[in-house]
Design a protein around this motif. Structure first.
Motif, PDB file in Angstrom:
ATOM      1  N   SER A  23       0.964  -1.372   0.045  1.00 51.74           N
ATOM      2  CA  SER A  23       0.027  -0.064   0.053  1.00 51.74           C
ATOM      3  C   SER A  23       1.026   1.139  -0.067  1.00 51.74           C
ATOM      4  N   GLU A  24       0.201   2.171  -0.254  1.00 51.69           N
ATOM      5  CA  GLU A  24       0.976   3.580  -0.034  1.00 51.69           C
ATOM      6  C   GLU A  24       1.388   4.033   1.098  1.00 51.69           C
ATOM      7  N   ASP A  25       1.115   3.371   2.204  1.00 50.13           N
ATOM      8  CA  ASP A  25       1.153   3.578   3.554  1.00 50.13           C
ATOM      9  C   ASP A  25       2.333   2.971   4.168  1.00 50.13           C
ATOM     10  N   VAL A  57      14.156  -7.131   2.162  1.00 51.40           N
ATOM     11  CA  VAL A  57      13.329  -5.908   1.748  1.00 51.40           C
ATOM     12  C   VAL A  57      12.976  -5.622   3.226  1.00 51.40           C
ATOM     13  N   ASP A  58      13.285  -4.185   3.518  1.00 53.49           N
ATOM     14  CA  ASP A  58      12.697  -3.388   4.676  1.00 53.49           C
ATOM     15  C   ASP A  58      11.685  -2.335   4.466  1.00 53.49           C
ATOM     16  N   PHE A  59      10.782  -2.332   5.243  1.00 53.05           N
ATOM     17  CA  PHE A  59       9.746  -1.226   5.105  1.00 53.05           C
ATOM     18  C   PHE A  59       9.551  -0.693   6.391  1.00 53.05           C
ATOM     19  N   ILE A  60       9.045   0.450   6.271  1.00 54.10           N
ATOM     20  CA  ILE A  60       8.564   1.050   7.699  1.00 54.10           C
ATOM     21  C   ILE A  60       7.110   1.583   7.368  1.00 54.10           C
ATOM     22  N   GLY A  61       5.990   1.126   8.243  1.00 51.95           N
ATOM     23  CA  GLY A  61       4.704   1.413   8.019  1.00 51.95           C
ATOM     24  C   GLY A  61       3.924   1.048   9.297  1.00 51.95           C
ATOM     25  N   VAL A  63       1.162  -0.897  11.598  1.00 51.90           N
ATOM     26  CA  VAL A  63       0.879  -2.580  12.185  1.00 51.90           C
ATOM     27  C   VAL A  63      -0.354  -2.911  10.936  1.00 51.90           C
ATOM     28  N   SER A  64      -1.209  -1.942  10.860  1.00 49.43           N
ATOM     29  CA  SER A  64      -2.080  -2.438   9.754  1.00 49.43           C
ATOM     30  C   SER A  64      -1.853  -2.615   8.527  1.00 49.43           C
ATOM     31  N   ALA A  65      -0.684  -1.986   8.002  1.00 47.46           N
ATOM     32  CA  ALA A  65      -0.058  -2.251   6.622  1.00 47.46           C
ATOM     33  C   ALA A  65       0.685  -3.546   6.283  1.00 47.46           C
ATOM     34  N   ALA A  66       0.951  -4.041   7.866  1.00 47.79           N
ATOM     35  CA  ALA A  66       1.725  -5.348   7.776  1.00 47.79           C
ATOM     36  C   ALA A  66       0.739  -6.420   7.308  1.00 47.79           C
TER      37      ALA A  66
END
Length: 66
Positions: A23-25, A57-61, A63-66
């Motif tokens: 998502s864009e989040d 691959v690492d993301f910041i976002g 909890v709901s985006a996970a």
């Protein structure tokens, strides 16, 4: 066989599929973010930064985006 601390490198296609399904989040961070931007802007990766490219691959976002 034990799978403790095993990391498998992701292919460019796998990373692309992950990014297309995010998502864009969320924000891609770390070594793969560096690799993506070098491809987007079609610039060579400076030698000094080549060790910064990681296999995961690492993301910041949220909890709901996970």
């Amino acid at each position: 066989m034990t799978w403790n601390n095993v990391q498998l490198a992701l292919s460019s296609d796998e990373i692309r599929q992950i990014l297309e399904n995010c998502s864009e989040d969320v924000v891609l961070v770390g070594g793969q973010a560096l690799a993506v931007w070098t491809q987007v802007y079609r610039v060579p990766l400076p030698r000094e930064l080549s060790t910064g490219i990681s296999a995961d691959v690492d993301f910041i976002g949220s909890v709901s985006a996970a």
